[in-house]
Design a protein around this motif. Structure first.
Motif, mmCIF file in Angstrom:
data_model
loop_
_atom_site.group_PDB
_atom_site.id
_atom_site.type_symbol
_atom_site.label_atom_id
_atom_site.label_comp_id
_atom_site.label_asym_id
_atom_site.label_seq_id
_atom_site.Cartn_x
_atom_site.Cartn_y
_atom_site.Cartn_z
ATOM 1 N N THR A 70 80.520 -22.216 -23.948
ATOM 2 C CA THR A 70 80.283 -22.552 -25.347
ATOM 3 C C THR A 70 81.110 -23.786 -25.712
ATOM 4 O OG1 THR A 70 79.964 -20.202 -25.853
ATOM 5 C CG2 THR A 70 80.310 -21.676 -27.715
ATOM 6 N N VAL A 94 78.914 -17.554 -19.857
ATOM 7 C CA VAL A 94 78.321 -18.390 -20.900
ATOM 8 C C VAL A 94 79.362 -19.405 -21.355
ATOM 9 C CG1 VAL A 94 77.287 -18.466 -23.194
ATOM 10 C CG2 VAL A 94 76.791 -16.561 -21.668
ATOM 11 N N ASP A 113 74.083 -20.635 -20.647
ATOM 12 C CA ASP A 113 74.133 -19.356 -19.937
ATOM 13 C C ASP A 113 73.797 -19.648 -18.478
ATOM 14 O OD1 ASP A 113 73.767 -16.857 -18.810
ATOM 15 O OD2 ASP A 113 72.690 -16.062 -20.535
#
Length: 80
Positions: A77, A75, A32
């Motif tokens: 991932t 964010v 994040d």
């Protein structure tokens, strides 16, 4: 999946960046990048991921075995 040291270093230099690892369904790394008005993008070039958020750029090797590298709402991932 092993955390790239470059991601750990990024979190150590900027307290707004939070890096977490989850070991479910093969593994996941989430980064994040904190509050930002700029859109985040990620490009994978060879074995390197490049994340750009506004005027900041982060580069790190894609972990071995990663099958999915995405960014959404600031964010990043990485999934097995």
């Amino acid at each position: 999946m092993e955390m790239p040291p470059e991601l750990e270093d990024v979190a150590g230099r900027d307290e707004q960046i939070l890096v977490t690892e989850r070991d479910h369904d093969g593994g996941e790394i989430a980064v994040d990048f904190g509050p930002t008005d700029a859109d985040a993008t990620v490009d994978v070039v060879g074995d390197t991921a490049i994340v750009v958020i506004g005027d900041r750029q982060f580069e790190f090797p894609v972990p071995e075995g990663a099958s999915d590298v995405t960014v959404n709402a600031g964010v990043l991932t990485i999934r097995d």
